[in-house]
Scaffold this active site. Structure first.
Site, PDB file in Angstrom:
ATOM      1  CG  MET A   1       8.965   7.707  -7.347  1.00  0.00           C
ATOM      2  SD  MET A   1       7.381   7.827  -8.174  1.00  0.00           S
ATOM      3  CE  MET A   1       7.679   9.318  -9.103  1.00  0.00           C
ATOM      4  CB  SER A   2      10.939   4.528  -1.648  1.00  0.00           C
ATOM      5  OG  SER A   2      10.764   3.938  -0.376  1.00  0.00           O
ATOM      6  CB  SER A   3       6.018   3.615   0.793  1.00  0.00           C
ATOM      7  OG  SER A   3       5.427   2.963  -0.295  1.00  0.00           O
TER       8      SER A   3
ATOM      9  N   GLY B   1       0.821  -1.212   0.000  1.00  0.00           N
ATOM     10  CA  GLY B   1       0.000   0.000   0.000  1.00  0.00           C
ATOM     11  C   GLY B   1       0.851   1.255   0.000  1.00  0.00           C
TER      12      GLY B   1
ATOM     13  CG  HIS C   1       3.436   0.978  -5.339  1.00  0.00           C
ATOM     14  ND1 HIS C   1       3.601   2.007  -4.443  1.00  0.00           N
ATOM     15  CD2 HIS C   1       4.020  -0.106  -4.779  1.00  0.00           C
ATOM     16  CE1 HIS C   1       4.256   1.569  -3.383  1.00  0.00           C
ATOM     17  NE2 HIS C   1       4.530   0.292  -3.558  1.00  0.00           N
TER      18      HIS C   1
ATOM     19  CG  HIS D   1       5.413   5.280  -4.691  1.00  0.00           C
ATOM     20  ND1 HIS D   1       5.956   4.612  -5.757  1.00  0.00           N
ATOM     21  CD2 HIS D   1       5.891   4.660  -3.586  1.00  0.00           C
ATOM     22  CE1 HIS D   1       6.750   3.656  -5.340  1.00  0.00           C
ATOM     23  NE2 HIS D   1       6.723   3.640  -4.006  1.00  0.00           N
TER      24      HIS D   1
ATOM     25  CD  GLN E   1      10.530  -7.301  -2.498  1.00  0.00           C
ATOM     26  OE1 GLN E   1      10.459  -7.142  -1.297  1.00  0.00           O
ATOM     27  NE2 GLN E   1       9.800  -6.592  -3.344  1.00  0.00           N
TER      28      GLN E   1
ATOM     29  CD  GLN F   1       7.821  -7.303   3.732  1.00  0.00           C
ATOM     30  OE1 GLN F   1       7.047  -8.103   3.244  1.00  0.00           O
ATOM     31  NE2 GLN F   1       8.375  -6.347   3.002  1.00  0.00           N
TER      32      GLN F   1
ATOM     33  CE  LYS G   1      12.236   1.695  -3.721  1.00  0.00           C
ATOM     34  NZ  LYS G   1      12.918   1.274  -2.481  1.00  0.00           N
TER      35      LYS G   1
END
Ligand code: PAF
Length: 282
Positions: free
Chosen positions: A187-189, A34, A40, A37, A156, A64, A152
């Site tokens: 971009m990252s939360s 969730g 996503h 941005h 993972q 995690q 990014k």
């Protein structure tokens, strides 16, 4: 425009996925935590190009996060997320509760060796086990044709690809390119945590990776470039967790630059915010 439906149980997710499977529609799952941005949303757009039906999962996965990390404060904005997904005409949102995903006596953990060690795996040893466990569950719950993850979080992405291959999970795993702000910041939360001063410094992480890439492409030695970049970042106020060159396919450390195979990886704190980034040296 149809209203994007939100389901919260595995049973209703499976019922919808089964219907689409029976009518031979290709499905894409975009797993997220969730706080969506444009990074996503670019994955959702990619999913729409590749599949007939797109499902986005929203679940802040507790397994995690280490006890000292930001699980409690991680941004949760489900209403805004649902509006954004509605605007993109997403077909389905899966937003399960913690109880739906993890029984109280849940006791299984998926571990992906080798590729999970080093880089983020060294400083966040719990992280990839938690990611692999929840992604394994989501893939088995939804059984989509494909699932899409952002580059990014490149380590993972490789961990998930390895897990899917090793466990014969019949889902194609696709990477979507990093989406950057106009000044280069990936971009990252978690960018929301940056103070306005830190936000001005943050793009220097990407700028540094670009400088290293340009220098090694011009023939300068990789190790020396990495050493001096680390000390520049420190002077600029970053607390560097790692800055390394690795093989883009298997993440083995690379001493010399191989065009198209060497990928630069960085993680650094600015205040309390941990930023990560990576760049393929072409
Ligand atoms: O990248 C993320 O947002 C998460 O790690 C993921 C893949 C949704 C698993 O919780």
């Amino acid at each position: 425009m149809n209203k994007t439906k939100t389901v919260r149980t595995i049973k209703s997710l499976r019922a919808q996925m089964n219907d689409w499977r029976l009518s031979e529609q290709k499905t894409a799952l975009v797993p997220t935590m969730g706080s969506l941005h444009d990074g996503h949303l670019s994955l959702v757009k990619l999913a729409k190009k590749k599949a007939d039906r797109v499902v986005v999962s929203i679940f802040v996965n507790p397994t995690q996060f280490a006890p000292n990390e930001d699980f409690d404060t991680y941004p949760r904005e489900e209403k805004r997320d649902r509006d954004k997904l509605q605007n993109l005409e997403t077909d389905l949102i899966f937003a399960p509760s913690r109880k739906q995903m993890y029984a109280e006596d849940f006791s299984t953990r998926v571990t992906v060796d080798e590729i999970s060690t080093g880089l983020c795996g060294a400083s966040r040893p719990h992280f990839f086990g938690g990611v692999a466990t929840v992604v394994c569950k989501l893939l088995l719950q939804a059984l989509p044709t494909m699932a899409i993850f952002g580059e990014k979080d490149y380590q993972q992405l490789l961990v998930i690809k390895r897990m899917v291959r090793d466990l014969d999970i019949p889902v194609s795993i696709i990477g979507g390119p990093i989406i950057r702000e106009s000044d280069g910041l990936a971009m990252s939360s978690r960018n929301k945590y940056l103070t306005s001063k830190e936000r001005l410094t943050a793009p220097l992480l990407h700028a540094t990776l670009t400088q290293i890439a340009n220098s090694v492409q011009a023939g300068k030695p990789l190790a020396a470039q990495i050493r001096s970049a680390k000390s520049r970042l420190k002077k600029q106020g970053f607390d560097v967790d790692y800055l390394e060159a690795r093989n883009t396919d298997n993440l083995r450390p690379e001493k010399q630059y191989i065009p198209g195979k060497t990928r630069l990886f960085a993680a650094a704190y600015l205040g309390r915010t941990r930023l990560i980034d990576n760049l393929l040296v072409k």
